[in-house]
Enzyme design. Structure first.
Site, PDB file in Angstrom:
ATOM      1  CE1 TYR A 146      -3.784  -2.298  -0.051  1.00  0.00           C
ATOM      2  CE2 TYR A 146      -2.831  -3.294   1.924  1.00  0.00           C
ATOM      3  CZ  TYR A 146      -3.743  -3.314   0.889  1.00  0.00           C
ATOM      4  OH  TYR A 146      -4.623  -4.366   0.779  1.00  0.00           O
TER       5      TYR A 146
ATOM      6  NE  ARG B 196      -0.282  -4.689  10.954  1.00  0.00           N
ATOM      7  CZ  ARG B 196      -1.438  -5.297  11.180  1.00  0.00           C
ATOM      8  NH1 ARG B 196      -2.021  -5.974  10.210  1.00  0.00           N
ATOM      9  NH2 ARG B 196      -2.008  -5.224  12.363  1.00  0.00           N
TER      10      ARG B 196
END
Length: 227
Positions: free
Chosen positions: A150, A195
């Site tokens: 992403y 993350r």
């Protein structure tokens, strides 16, 4: 209702750390689907409902919420954005990638999906705004999603991008560092988690010659020239 049920089950489970319970877009065009939640002013009451659901269920089942640590994951899907149509990507990218561009329907000659530095600055503002909303609602921390291909993750491999967000290590980490520094300065009461996907690899696809009714087949790397 299905999302609320999911969060009630988080509370019922007895888990004390809710990490990445819901990938929540910081703005509309960064959603991975038209149904993805957003952390914006208009959704604040809905996010409060989710937090109340998990806490209330945990309180009912275990008698306390003092030992809970609950985070809200903040994300922008970048090249994998599908904000308006489940079947079609509306990608926003940092640079042309010879394999991933094909996957999301970007032509090598089309630069319209590439985010400008000014647009990136605006996305940073959205992350900070969303973190403020998470704090106001009562979440203990925000999880800055920087993985799985992403937008945040893509910065780390933006070697060919020009300008302040590409090329050098300092530039490629500027997006994440700026978000973290802004949140620490402007919202010192909320914790920050990240993350992080620390490496990239060539994407794999199914080997159609080994596919059968029970198996997807053996993964093989996409064909590529040196990137």
């Amino acid at each position: 209702e299905l999302t609320l049920r999911r969060w009630r089950r988080f509370g019922h489970s007895g888990a004390k750390l809710i990490f990445g319970g819901e990938a929540t877009a910081v703005r509309e065009d960064g959603r991975s689907s038209p149904h993805q939640l957003m952390a914006i002013e208009q959704t604040k009451l809905g996010l409060a409902q989710l937090l109340h659901a998990v806490k209330q269920e945990h309180l009912t089942e275990y008698g306390t919420t003092d030992d809970l640590l609950i985070g809200l994951q903040l994300t922008h899907s970048g090249r994998f954005s599908k904000p308006y149509d489940f079947a079609h990507y509306t990608p926003r990218i940092l640079y042309h990638h010879p394999i991933l561009d094909r996957r999301v329907g970007i032509q090598p000659s089309d630069d319209s999906a590439i985010l400008s530095d000014d647009e990136i600055d605006g996305i940073i503002e959205c992350y900070v705004r969303s973190a403020k909303i998470a704090n106001e609602v009562g979440f203990d921390f925000v999880d800055i999603k920087h993985c799985h291909g992403y937008l945040g993750h893509e910065f780390l491999s933006a070697y060919t991008r020009e300008g302040k967000y590409g090329g050098s290590f300092a530039n490629r980490t500027r997006f994440l560092r700026t978000i973290v520094e802004r949140i620490r300065t402007e919202i010192p009461s909320i914790h920050i988690a990240i993350r992080l996907s620390a490496f990239d690899w060539i994407p794999f696809h199914d080997d159609e010659t080994t596919r059968d009714a029970k198996h997807k087949g053996i993964g093989i790397p996409e064909p590529f020239e040196e990137l």
